[in-house]
Design a protein around this motif. Structure first.
Motif, mmCIF file in Angstrom:
data_model
loop_
_atom_site.group_PDB
_atom_site.id
_atom_site.type_symbol
_atom_site.label_atom_id
_atom_site.label_comp_id
_atom_site.label_asym_id
_atom_site.label_seq_id
_atom_site.Cartn_x
_atom_site.Cartn_y
_atom_site.Cartn_z
ATOM 1 N N ALA A 122 -14.241 -38.883 12.267
ATOM 2 C CA ALA A 122 -13.276 -39.476 12.316
ATOM 3 C C ALA A 122 -13.765 -40.668 12.866
ATOM 4 O O ALA A 122 -12.885 -41.951 12.994
ATOM 5 N N ALA A 124 -2.693 -26.000 5.680
ATOM 6 C CA ALA A 124 -1.777 -26.624 5.166
ATOM 7 C C ALA A 124 -0.674 -26.784 4.687
ATOM 8 O O ALA A 124 -0.291 -25.093 4.405
ATOM 9 N N GLU A 157 -1.804 -30.115 13.894
ATOM 10 C CA GLU A 157 -3.498 -30.101 14.023
ATOM 11 C C GLU A 157 -3.478 -31.248 15.127
ATOM 12 O O GLU A 157 -3.644 -32.267 15.282
ATOM 13 N N CYS A 158 -3.673 -31.144 16.492
ATOM 14 C CA CYS A 158 -4.349 -32.340 17.540
ATOM 15 C C CYS A 158 -5.407 -31.240 18.096
ATOM 16 O O CYS A 158 -5.503 -30.068 19.154
ATOM 17 N N LEU A 185 -10.931 -28.567 12.164
ATOM 18 C CA LEU A 185 -11.456 -29.518 11.992
ATOM 19 C C LEU A 185 -12.855 -28.748 12.415
ATOM 20 O O LEU A 185 -12.576 -28.529 13.247
ATOM 21 N N THR A 233 -5.476 -36.217 15.001
ATOM 22 C CA THR A 233 -3.790 -35.017 14.907
ATOM 23 C C THR A 233 -3.931 -35.521 13.231
ATOM 24 O O THR A 233 -3.825 -36.435 12.267
ATOM 25 N N ARG A 234 -3.955 -34.148 13.240
ATOM 26 C CA ARG A 234 -3.466 -33.970 11.058
ATOM 27 C C ARG A 234 -2.348 -32.938 11.119
ATOM 28 O O ARG A 234 -1.688 -31.917 10.969
ATOM 29 N N LYS A 235 -1.048 -34.463 11.014
ATOM 30 C CA LYS A 235 0.175 -33.778 10.778
ATOM 31 C C LYS A 235 0.416 -32.979 9.561
ATOM 32 O O LYS A 235 1.488 -32.098 9.626
ATOM 33 N N ASP A 236 -0.452 -32.637 8.521
ATOM 34 C CA ASP A 236 -0.127 -31.963 7.695
ATOM 35 C C ASP A 236 -0.900 -30.842 7.803
ATOM 36 O O ASP A 236 -0.465 -29.716 6.957
ATOM 37 N N ARG A 237 -1.437 -30.570 8.964
ATOM 38 C CA ARG A 237 -1.875 -28.931 9.145
ATOM 39 C C ARG A 237 -1.783 -28.221 10.293
ATOM 40 O O ARG A 237 -1.138 -29.675 11.477
#
Length: 295
Positions: free
Chosen positions: A211, A149, A163-164, A203, A266-270
């Motif tokens: 999720a 992160a 992360e996607c 993830l 998707t986690r755009k902070d990671r």
């Protein structure tokens, strides 16, 4: 460029003989014949007027005079070898050392470094890969490409790939176990788990399913593996469903050897961050700029 020791004549021969305690072993180490080593030692003894080695059936021992000379010669040879190494190193284009994990090295970094070296054949690039990333920022490398992160890295870090994640499997596996029209459908299929120590930065199947409001404990048919390369190999061998990180599985998706079978999370902070060294060379900067453009 040659890495052979600098030719310093009798100094290296005498140092090897004194250190090894054997003219035969010294000759073998230096790639010479035993008579050639004996001849050089005798020449030095004749010039000094003293015996330097005491020959015996078990080898050769330094005399008192030989011990005095050996201490000076050994120190000189070590200093000359270090200076030779440093001189050769300064004449070369600096090598770029990049630290990352095995999965990122194999699936994202290596293909791009190969393309970069076609354009810059003079560049020397070393990729250092490990699953243990706890001390990554303390390693002697020119840059690191690490997953985490924003708060895990210094301000100079740049996000390469957010992360996607999408579930993937082979077309054959999909035919046997599918269709997967809903995330809940994955609960009845074998899953491939990436094993990690401590809290996972990536993830996992548990967090991906959560999720979508699905809870599924690990089942008997699941398979756990400790590197992402093994996960992809197992998926290609139709051993289970894998979580596919965009950027790492794109090649297999393009070829059709793997297919996406579910929605993306998707986690755009990671994601994968590029962390350059403050003392990066111009060669390092050229490579890193090129890799950033590739994203």
């Amino acid at each position: 460029m040659s890495q052979r020791p600098l030719d310093i004549g009798w100094l290296r021969i005498f140092e090897a003989a004194g250190r090894l305690g054997s003219l035969t072993r010294a000759a073998h180490e230096l790639g010479l014949t035993q008579p050639a080593v004996t001849y050089q030692i005798k020449r030095v003894e004749e010039q000094l007027g003293v015996s330097l080695l005491r020959r015996s059936q078990g080898g050769s021992r330094l005399t008192d005079a030989g011990e005095i000379l050996f201490q000076a010669v050994q120190s000189s040879v070590e200093s000359i070898d270090k200076a030779t190494h440093d001189t050769r190193r300064t004449s070369k284009v600096p090598a770029v050392r990049i630290f990352t994990d095995f999965g990122f090295a194999a699936f994202w970094l290596m293909p791009r470094v190969t393309d970069f070296r076609r354009l810059h054949p003079e560049a020397e690039v070393h990729i250092v890969a490990s699953q243990g990333l706890e001390d990554a920022l303390e390693r002697d490398t020119d840059a690191a490409m690490l997953f985490g992160a924003r708060e895990d890295f210094p301000d100079t870090a740049r996000l390469l790939i957010p992360e996607c994640v999408v579930p993937v499997c082979t077309p054959g596996f999909l035919e046997r176990f599918g269709p997967f029209n809903d995330p809940a459908d994955f609960a009845s299929a074998p899953l491939l788990h990436l094993e990690t120590t401590g809290k996972s930065r990536w993830l996992t199947w548990a967090t991906w399913l959560a999720a979508f409001g699905v809870t599924r404990p690990r089942a008997q048919g699941d398979l756990g593996l400790n590197t992402y390369g093994f996960i992809i190999q197992a998926a290609l061998a139709e051993q289970g469903l894998a979580l596919g990180w965009r950027g790492l599985v794109d090649h297999h998706l393009d070829l059709g050897s793997l297919v996406a079978v579910g929605p993306e999370v998707t986690r755009k902070d990671r994601g994968y961050w590029l962390v350059p060294s403050p003392t990066a060379s111009s060669t390092t900067s050229t490579l890193l700029d090129w890799l950033i453009n590739e994203t």
